[in-house]
Design a protein around this motif. Structure first.
Motif, mmCIF file in Angstrom:
data_model
loop_
_atom_site.group_PDB
_atom_site.id
_atom_site.type_symbol
_atom_site.label_atom_id
_atom_site.label_comp_id
_atom_site.label_asym_id
_atom_site.label_seq_id
_atom_site.Cartn_x
_atom_site.Cartn_y
_atom_site.Cartn_z
ATOM 1 N N GLY A 44 0.825 -1.202 0.000
ATOM 2 C CA GLY A 44 0.000 0.000 0.000
ATOM 3 C C GLY A 44 0.859 1.252 0.000
ATOM 4 N N GLN A 45 0.260 2.365 -0.394
ATOM 5 C CA GLN A 45 0.940 3.661 -0.319
ATOM 6 C C GLN A 45 0.459 4.371 0.945
ATOM 7 N N ILE A 46 1.376 4.878 1.736
ATOM 8 C CA ILE A 46 0.971 5.487 3.000
ATOM 9 C C ILE A 46 1.541 6.899 3.153
ATOM 10 N N ARG A 47 0.842 7.697 3.935
ATOM 11 C CA ARG A 47 1.343 8.964 4.456
ATOM 12 C C ARG A 47 0.998 8.969 5.947
ATOM 13 N N ILE A 48 1.907 9.460 6.757
ATOM 14 C CA ILE A 48 1.682 9.526 8.211
ATOM 15 C C ILE A 48 1.858 10.966 8.663
ATOM 16 N N PHE A 49 0.930 11.434 9.503
ATOM 17 C CA PHE A 49 1.023 12.770 10.093
ATOM 18 C C PHE A 49 0.908 12.686 11.605
ATOM 19 N N MET A 50 1.686 13.500 12.289
ATOM 20 C CA MET A 50 1.568 13.643 13.742
ATOM 21 C C MET A 50 2.013 15.048 14.139
ATOM 22 N N PRO A 51 1.665 15.517 15.343
ATOM 23 C CA PRO A 51 2.143 16.828 15.786
ATOM 24 C C PRO A 51 3.649 16.784 16.068
ATOM 25 N N ARG A 52 4.313 17.908 15.842
ATOM 26 C CA ARG A 52 5.744 17.986 16.162
ATOM 27 C C ARG A 52 5.889 18.541 17.589
ATOM 28 N N PHE A 53 5.622 17.663 18.573
ATOM 29 C CA PHE A 53 5.744 18.082 19.963
ATOM 30 C C PHE A 53 7.190 18.449 20.286
ATOM 31 N N GLY A 54 7.348 19.380 21.228
ATOM 32 C CA GLY A 54 8.677 19.888 21.568
ATOM 33 C C GLY A 54 9.592 18.891 22.247
ATOM 34 N N ASN A 55 9.022 17.778 22.742
ATOM 35 C CA ASN A 55 9.880 16.758 23.357
ATOM 36 C C ASN A 55 10.325 15.690 22.351
ATOM 37 N N ILE A 56 10.080 15.934 21.079
ATOM 38 C CA ILE A 56 10.643 15.073 20.027
ATOM 39 C C ILE A 56 12.039 15.598 19.701
ATOM 40 N N ASN A 57 13.005 14.735 19.749
ATOM 41 C CA ASN A 57 14.392 15.129 19.501
ATOM 42 C C ASN A 57 14.631 15.264 17.993
ATOM 43 N N GLU A 58 14.640 16.525 17.531
ATOM 44 C CA GLU A 58 14.739 16.775 16.082
ATOM 45 C C GLU A 58 16.086 16.332 15.522
ATOM 46 N N ARG A 59 17.133 16.523 16.299
ATOM 47 C CA ARG A 59 18.469 16.168 15.793
ATOM 48 C C ARG A 59 18.603 14.651 15.670
ATOM 49 N N ARG A 60 18.210 13.939 16.721
ATOM 50 C CA ARG A 60 18.347 12.481 16.699
ATOM 51 C C ARG A 60 17.525 11.871 15.570
ATOM 52 N N LEU B 73 14.729 15.491 11.778
ATOM 53 C CA LEU B 73 13.599 16.241 11.219
ATOM 54 C C LEU B 73 14.121 17.438 10.444
ATOM 55 N N HIS B 74 13.478 17.744 9.341
ATOM 56 C CA HIS B 74 13.838 18.972 8.633
ATOM 57 C C HIS B 74 12.583 19.581 8.011
ATOM 58 N N GLU B 75 12.597 20.900 7.896
ATOM 59 C CA GLU B 75 11.426 21.599 7.381
ATOM 60 C C GLU B 75 11.291 21.406 5.873
ATOM 61 N N VAL C 81 9.583 16.929 8.205
ATOM 62 C CA VAL C 81 9.502 15.541 7.758
ATOM 63 C C VAL C 81 10.706 14.774 8.288
ATOM 64 N N ALA C 82 10.502 13.479 8.495
ATOM 65 C CA ALA C 82 11.601 12.595 8.905
ATOM 66 C C ALA C 82 11.312 11.213 8.345
ATOM 67 N N ILE D 161 9.906 4.532 5.750
ATOM 68 C CA ILE D 161 8.624 5.213 5.945
ATOM 69 C C ILE D 161 8.896 6.671 6.276
ATOM 70 N N GLN D 162 8.160 7.563 5.625
ATOM 71 C CA GLN D 162 8.309 8.993 5.875
ATOM 72 C C GLN D 162 7.166 9.478 6.767
ATOM 73 N N VAL D 163 7.491 10.370 7.703
ATOM 74 C CA VAL D 163 6.490 10.913 8.621
ATOM 75 C C VAL D 163 6.476 12.430 8.484
ATOM 76 N N TYR D 164 5.279 12.996 8.340
ATOM 77 C CA TYR D 164 5.106 14.450 8.280
ATOM 78 C C TYR D 164 4.698 14.962 9.661
#
Length: 269
Positions: free
Chosen positions: A38-54, A57-59, A81-82, A89-92
């Protein structure tokens, strides 16, 4: 599931947030669809306790930059996105400094719900739809996990009712035992009503409890998945009163066959 397009919208998801029933199933169900072609897209909020560097994530500049109106306020939408490397799998991520910069998800260190959780949920629902519109991607099914994502069915069925991209999309809401105590902001009803909803369509939001917000999601969905072994009796009764396909609880070890069959025979048939 080959070539079927499924949009997953989740309040939380591993590996970006700690593991629990919602975050685990919000990861496992798209992984399953992805593995089945299947083709998928995933979305979730970018909460501040998500470690962007690890998580690298990039805009995405081409998707960011629009303003969404929440209760007569213009709120800038930022899309990041990451990728989950081992699954390809890509997550927005839906982001906004005012709503999602704080280093927590739904509540403060004392366990008090953030007073703007209602606005965050409105922003998240609109942000997902507007971004999918920019991607020009028409999903066959939309699967919602977690209460902060649960305004999405209402907005899709009513606010975006004339949007051709979603004309054929079927909405599934997963019901979990993991909710919140008390209510969201007492003016949530007025804030949602500002978007032009009829009072009858959102009456339950006058008392914005976890159960009532989920009732609104169930009412505006085409199918329901009972995703926890125990869910509130009030929600069980409400699900029974709705004439919709329901997938009863299945353990995490056995969910793949049940979910696949439910998608194929009850939602996408």
């Amino acid at each position: 599931m080959t070539d079927k397009k499924v949009l997953f919208v989740a309040s939380e998801m591993v590996p970006y947030l700690p593991e629990n029933e919602v975050s685990s199933m919000a990861y496992e169900s798209p992984r399953m669809v992805n593995q089945m072609g299947g083709q998928i897209r995933i979305f979730m909020p970018r909460f501040g306790n998500i470690n962007e560097r690890r998580h690298q994530l990039h805009e995405v500049i081409r998707l960011s930059g629009m303003n969404l109106v929440v209760n007569d306020m213009d709120m800038p939408l930022i899309i990041k996105v990451a990728s989950i490397p081992k699954e390809r799998i890509q997550v927005y991520f839906i982001d906004n400094d005012e709503y999602f910069k704080r280093k927590a998800t739904f509540s403060d260190e004392e366990g008090n719900l953030f007073p703007d959780n209602d606005e965050r949920a409105i922003f998240f629902a609109k942000g997902v739809v507007e971004t999918v519109k920019k991607l020009n991607w028409s999903p066959d099914a939309i699967h919602v996990h977690g209460w902060m994502a649960s305004l999405l069915p209402l907005y899709l069925k009513k606010y975006y009712a004339d949007e051709p991209l979603f004309a054929e999309s079927k909405i599934i809401t997963s019901i979990y035992n993991k909710g919140f105590e008390g209510t969201l902001d007492e003016s949530m009803f007025e804030k949602v009503k500002f978007d032009g909803f009829a009072e009858d369509d959102i009456d339950v939001l006058k008392n914005a409890t976890y159960n009532n917000i989920l009732k609104l999601a169930i009412e505006n969905s085409d199918g329901v998945v009972v995703a926890s072994k125990e869910v509130p009796d009030e929600l069980k009764e409400f699900i029974s009163s709705q004439n919709k396909p329901v997938l009863s609880y299945t353990s995490s070890e056995e969910f793949e066959n049940s979910y696949t069959n439910f998608y194929k025979t009850k939602i996408l048939s």
